[in-house]
Design an enzyme around this catalytic site. Structure first.
Site, PDB file in Angstrom:
ATOM      1  N   HIS A  14       0.810  -1.237   0.000  1.00  0.00           N
ATOM      2  CA  HIS A  14       0.000   0.000   0.000  1.00  0.00           C
ATOM      3  C   HIS A  14       0.835   1.275   0.000  1.00  0.00           C
ATOM      4  O   HIS A  14       0.603   2.184  -0.797  1.00  0.00           O
ATOM      5  CB  HIS A  14      -0.920   0.013   1.222  1.00  0.00           C
ATOM      6  CG  HIS A  14      -2.071  -0.918   1.078  1.00  0.00           C
ATOM      7  ND1 HIS A  14      -3.204  -0.608   0.378  1.00  0.00           N
ATOM      8  CD2 HIS A  14      -2.259  -2.165   1.545  1.00  0.00           C
ATOM      9  CE1 HIS A  14      -4.053  -1.612   0.409  1.00  0.00           C
ATOM     10  NE2 HIS A  14      -3.506  -2.582   1.113  1.00  0.00           N
ATOM     11  N   SER A  34      -3.060  -7.521   1.099  1.00  0.00           N
ATOM     12  CA  SER A  34      -3.487  -8.494   2.113  1.00  0.00           C
ATOM     13  C   SER A  34      -4.914  -8.230   2.572  1.00  0.00           C
ATOM     14  O   SER A  34      -5.610  -9.142   3.021  1.00  0.00           O
ATOM     15  CB  SER A  34      -2.541  -8.431   3.312  1.00  0.00           C
ATOM     16  OG  SER A  34      -1.275  -8.910   2.941  1.00  0.00           O
ATOM     17  N   CYS A  35      -5.344  -6.982   2.445  1.00  0.00           N
ATOM     18  CA  CYS A  35      -6.719  -6.621   2.846  1.00  0.00           C
ATOM     19  C   CYS A  35      -7.750  -7.434   2.060  1.00  0.00           C
ATOM     20  O   CYS A  35      -8.858  -7.659   2.540  1.00  0.00           O
ATOM     21  CB  CYS A  35      -6.976  -5.139   2.584  1.00  0.00           C
ATOM     22  SG  CYS A  35      -5.657  -4.069   3.118  1.00  0.00           S
ATOM     23  N   ARG A  44      -1.442   4.566   2.920  1.00  0.00           N
ATOM     24  CA  ARG A  44      -1.779   5.310   1.700  1.00  0.00           C
ATOM     25  C   ARG A  44      -1.628   6.814   1.919  1.00  0.00           C
ATOM     26  O   ARG A  44      -1.058   7.521   1.097  1.00  0.00           O
ATOM     27  CB  ARG A  44      -3.216   5.006   1.302  1.00  0.00           C
ATOM     28  CG  ARG A  44      -3.419   3.568   0.917  1.00  0.00           C
ATOM     29  CD  ARG A  44      -3.413   3.488  -0.538  1.00  0.00           C
ATOM     30  NE  ARG A  44      -3.403   2.124  -0.997  1.00  0.00           N
ATOM     31  CZ  ARG A  44      -3.792   1.772  -2.218  1.00  0.00           C
ATOM     32  NH1 ARG A  44      -4.223   2.669  -3.046  1.00  0.00           N
ATOM     33  NH2 ARG A  44      -3.720   0.529  -2.600  1.00  0.00           N
TER      34      ARG A  44
HETATM   35  P1  FAD Z   1       3.613  -4.160   3.686  1.00  0.00           P
HETATM   36  O1  FAD Z   1       2.214  -4.471   3.268  1.00  0.00           O
HETATM   37  O2  FAD Z   1       4.184  -4.875   4.846  1.00  0.00           O
HETATM   38  O3  FAD Z   1       4.529  -4.437   2.409  1.00  0.00           O
HETATM   39  C1  FAD Z   1       5.906  -4.209   2.387  1.00  0.00           C
HETATM   40  C2  FAD Z   1       6.424  -4.633   1.027  1.00  0.00           C
HETATM   41  O4  FAD Z   1       7.779  -4.282   0.945  1.00  0.00           O
HETATM   42  C3  FAD Z   1       6.341  -6.134   0.805  1.00  0.00           C
HETATM   43  O5  FAD Z   1       5.830  -6.386  -0.476  1.00  0.00           O
HETATM   44  C4  FAD Z   1       7.797  -6.603   0.952  1.00  0.00           C
HETATM   45  O6  FAD Z   1       8.085  -7.740   0.176  1.00  0.00           O
HETATM   46  C5  FAD Z   1       8.554  -5.380   0.459  1.00  0.00           C
HETATM   47  N1  FAD Z   1       9.892  -5.222   1.041  1.00  0.00           N
HETATM   48  C6  FAD Z   1      10.199  -5.212   2.362  1.00  0.00           C
HETATM   49  N2  FAD Z   1      11.518  -5.003   2.538  1.00  0.00           N
HETATM   50  C7  FAD Z   1      12.051  -4.882   1.302  1.00  0.00           C
HETATM   51  C8  FAD Z   1      13.359  -4.637   0.843  1.00  0.00           C
HETATM   52  N3  FAD Z   1      14.373  -4.479   1.675  1.00  0.00           N
HETATM   53  N4  FAD Z   1      13.578  -4.573  -0.492  1.00  0.00           N
HETATM   54  C9  FAD Z   1      12.543  -4.719  -1.373  1.00  0.00           C
HETATM   55  N5  FAD Z   1      11.267  -4.937  -0.978  1.00  0.00           N
HETATM   56  C10 FAD Z   1      11.026  -5.006   0.341  1.00  0.00           C
HETATM   57  N6  FAD Z   1      -5.569  -2.515   6.445  1.00  0.00           N
HETATM   58  C11 FAD Z   1      -6.689  -1.785   6.207  1.00  0.00           C
HETATM   59  O7  FAD Z   1      -6.651  -0.554   6.245  1.00  0.00           O
HETATM   60  N7  FAD Z   1      -7.878  -2.406   5.919  1.00  0.00           N
HETATM   61  C12 FAD Z   1      -7.994  -3.758   5.849  1.00  0.00           C
HETATM   62  O8  FAD Z   1      -9.082  -4.286   5.567  1.00  0.00           O
HETATM   63  C13 FAD Z   1      -6.834  -4.540   6.111  1.00  0.00           C
HETATM   64  N8  FAD Z   1      -6.901  -5.893   6.061  1.00  0.00           N
HETATM   65  C14 FAD Z   1      -5.762  -6.627   6.257  1.00  0.00           C
HETATM   66  C15 FAD Z   1      -5.847  -8.018   6.184  1.00  0.00           C
HETATM   67  C16 FAD Z   1      -4.715  -8.787   6.375  1.00  0.00           C
HETATM   68  C17 FAD Z   1      -4.826 -10.279   6.292  1.00  0.00           C
HETATM   69  C18 FAD Z   1      -3.462  -8.160   6.646  1.00  0.00           C
HETATM   70  C19 FAD Z   1      -2.220  -8.975   6.844  1.00  0.00           C
HETATM   71  C20 FAD Z   1      -3.370  -6.781   6.736  1.00  0.00           C
HETATM   72  C21 FAD Z   1      -4.518  -6.001   6.542  1.00  0.00           C
HETATM   73  N9  FAD Z   1      -4.475  -4.601   6.619  1.00  0.00           N
HETATM   74  C22 FAD Z   1      -5.612  -3.855   6.395  1.00  0.00           C
HETATM   75  C23 FAD Z   1      -3.210  -3.914   6.930  1.00  0.00           C
HETATM   76  C24 FAD Z   1      -2.499  -3.501   5.664  1.00  0.00           C
HETATM   77  O9  FAD Z   1      -2.365  -4.595   4.799  1.00  0.00           O
HETATM   78  C25 FAD Z   1      -1.123  -2.930   6.021  1.00  0.00           C
HETATM   79  O10 FAD Z   1      -1.308  -1.843   6.893  1.00  0.00           O
HETATM   80  C26 FAD Z   1      -0.406  -2.462   4.765  1.00  0.00           C
HETATM   81  O11 FAD Z   1      -0.176  -3.545   3.893  1.00  0.00           O
HETATM   82  C27 FAD Z   1       0.934  -1.805   5.092  1.00  0.00           C
HETATM   83  O12 FAD Z   1       1.557  -1.466   3.901  1.00  0.00           O
HETATM   84  P2  FAD Z   1       3.120  -1.215   3.815  1.00  0.00           P
HETATM   85  O13 FAD Z   1       3.353  -0.613   2.472  1.00  0.00           O
HETATM   86  O14 FAD Z   1       3.582  -0.492   5.001  1.00  0.00           O
HETATM   87  O15 FAD Z   1       3.840  -2.630   3.944  1.00  0.00           O
END
Ligand code: FAD
Length: 452
Positions: A10, A41-42, A306
């Site tokens: 996200h 994952s949402c 986001r």
């Molecule tokens: P993440 O989703 O953790 O993604 C990080 C990405 O970075 C991954 O793809 C990983 O492979 C990549 N990465 C990490 N380190 C490196 C590196 N060193 N080099 C290259 N790539 C790297 N939130 C809501 O608001 N509503 C919902 O309904 C909701 N439902 C959810 C359901 C589930 C089952 C889960 C697990 C979460 C849910 N969430 C929901 C929470 C939401 O998914 C997370 O808050 C959100 O995904 C966070 O996004 P992010 O970009 O911080 O990181």
């Protein structure tokens, strides 16, 4: 300008969108260590329950779409080091281990978090799963249709645990939820709601084992998990365990590069800038200001990632947009019930260091003369500061969808409105949709009476 974005979930996706919009001439390099971009994952529960058939559609972007927009997408590319002074990144191809160094002018980190793995004996056994990201989604879906998986234990009863439990119960498995808290969904709802939901889960063949944790996993000769021993000494069968007991920031490699706090969260200011001027960070590896308290904390939600992603993009060349404080709003269904909550709850107030009072009201969604098939009971709780009368939080639940009300309360919290502002606020009335007094008015009026 050369902008590198690390992580394609996200926060990373929104950062890329923001950079495309704000700096159309920038060169964008988007790094993802997995083999897929923008898995959400949402949407995993919709996939597990068969509503969405194709796991690859649970995404906002495809590589060709993003490349058409001029983005250089690098999958299977793990960023393993940063030289902030030299503005250089080390990128490892995870398929062949080859390392290369590349440059950037501005860098946005959205590296997110990884599921916490319980450090208990037996943790290395097979069939102990997590629930985050595309790879686990595929494994979980496969497990759902395996006839030899009959008993599933879900560790943790936050919203991810509940999604797992409901999906596997609907797939015909016998599900046990274990949680250290005395109630399910302990950070989202107070007992007026969780008591009802606990009954709903039990009625759907989901066992609740609360106020306890896992002491040990037991396996068979094939190293497959077969049972769980809990901290209370009880044992039950488990052919599959799904651990949803929290997350940890994926930031170990960033120590000494940007400032991290004691929990490994990346420290940022309100412009998403880290301790390094040209490095920004967003998402689950960072904290965000919680509007009811004005303090920063981890609120791991896509909605927050986001907003932060957009801010980071806007601030690459100067302080243009602060990330606004959030109320931590979320929604979920538990079988027939749909609920949403925001802000402070009675159950979270102590931990947040705030004193709150609350009122609980029940009503029907639409006027009582509307027949039962179009109507349902609604439960609503409004939480406020008894000294300042400022709205601090709310929870709503019904078998019909009333969750949108929580967005209004979220705005009230962000704008520091009082129960008096809410008591006579103008909300629409139409018998097919609502009552002459919206349930938020009713609760706020009750709060006024209690306070006066
Ligand atoms: P993440 O989703 O953790 O993604 C990080 C990405 O970075 C991954 O793809 C990983 O492979 C990549 N990465 C990490 N380190 C490196 C590196 N060193 N080099 C290259 N790539 C790297 N939130 C809501 O608001 N509503 C919902 O309904 C909701 N439902 C959810 C359901 C589930 C089952 C889960 C697990 C979460 C849910 N969430 C929901 C929470 C939401 O998914 C997370 O808050 C959100 O995904 C966070 O996004 P992010 O970009 O911080 O990181």
């Amino acid at each position: 300008m050369k902008v590198a974005v690390v992580g394609s979930s996200h926060g990373g996706y929104e950062a890329v969108r923001g950079v495309l919009q704000q700096f159309p001439d920038a060169q964008i390099d988007w790094y993802e260590k997995g083999d897929f971009i923008s898995f959400l994952s949402c949407g995993m529960e919709l996939y597990l329950q068969g509503v969405v058939k194709d796991v690859n559609s649970v995404s906002y972007a495809t590589i060709p779409e993003m490349e058409d927009k001029g983005v250089h997408v690098h999958i299977n590319s793990e960023v393993t080091n940063i030289d902030p002074d030299g503005h250089k990144l080390t990128v490892v191809d995870v398929q062949n281990g080859q390392e290369q160094t590349t440059s950037y002018d501005k860098l946005i980190l959205s590296v997110g978090a990884v599921p916490f793995q319980l450090p208990v004996p037996g943790k290395e056994l097979q069939n102990i799963y997590a629930m985050r990201g595309r790879d686990w989604a595929i494994k979980l879906r496969a497990a759902e249709v395996k006839p030899d998986i009959k008993n599933v234990t879900v560790v943790g009863s936050g919203y991810i645990g509940i999604e797992a439990a409901e999906s596997f119960a609907k797939a015909g498995k016998h599900v046990t939820i274990v949680d250290t808290n005395p109630t399910i969904l302990g950070t989202y709802l107070d007992t007026e709601f969780t008591d009802i939901l606990a009954e709903e889960l039990k009625a759907k063949n989901v066992d609740l084992r609360l106020s306890q944790s896992v002491k040990e996993y037991i396996g068979n000769a094939n190293d497959q998990v077969t049972s769980v021993i809990s901290t209370t000494g009880e044992t039950w069968d488990a052919d599959l365990v799904i651990e949803t007991a929290g997350i940890r920031p994926a930031t170990k490699w960033l120590a000494g590069i940007v400032d991290l706090d004691d929990h490994g969260m990346i420290k940022t200011d309100e412009y998403q800038q880290t301790s390094q001027p040209d490095i920004f960070a967003v998402g689950d590896a960072t904290e965000i200001e919680f509007a009811p308290t004005g303090k920063k904390q981890l609120i791991a939600l896509a909605s927050n990632a986001r907003r932060q992603g957009r801010s980071a993009a806007a601030n690459l060349n100067g302080h243009n947009r602060k990330t606004t404080a959030v109320s931590g709003s979320s929604a979920l269904h538990v079988f027939d019930y749909k609920f949403a909550s925001t802000g402070v709850k009675d159950v979270t107030a102590d931990k947040l260091g705030v004193t709150v009072d609350s009122v609980f009201v029940t009503d029907t969604k639409v006027p009582p003369f509307v027949p039962a098939e179009y109507n349902a009971e609604v439960f609503f709780k409004l939480t406020y500061d008894p000294k300042t009368r400022v709205v601090m939080g709310a929870q709503i639940m019904s078998k019909l969808d009333t969750t949108a009300n929580i967005n209004a309360i979220s705005l009230a919290i962000q704008q520091h409105l009082t129960v008096d502002d809410l008591a006579y606020a103008d909300f629409f009335f139409q018998p097919g949709f609502d009552r002459p007094w919206n349930i938020m008015n009713v609760a706020a009026q009750k709060a006024e009476q209690k306070l006066d």
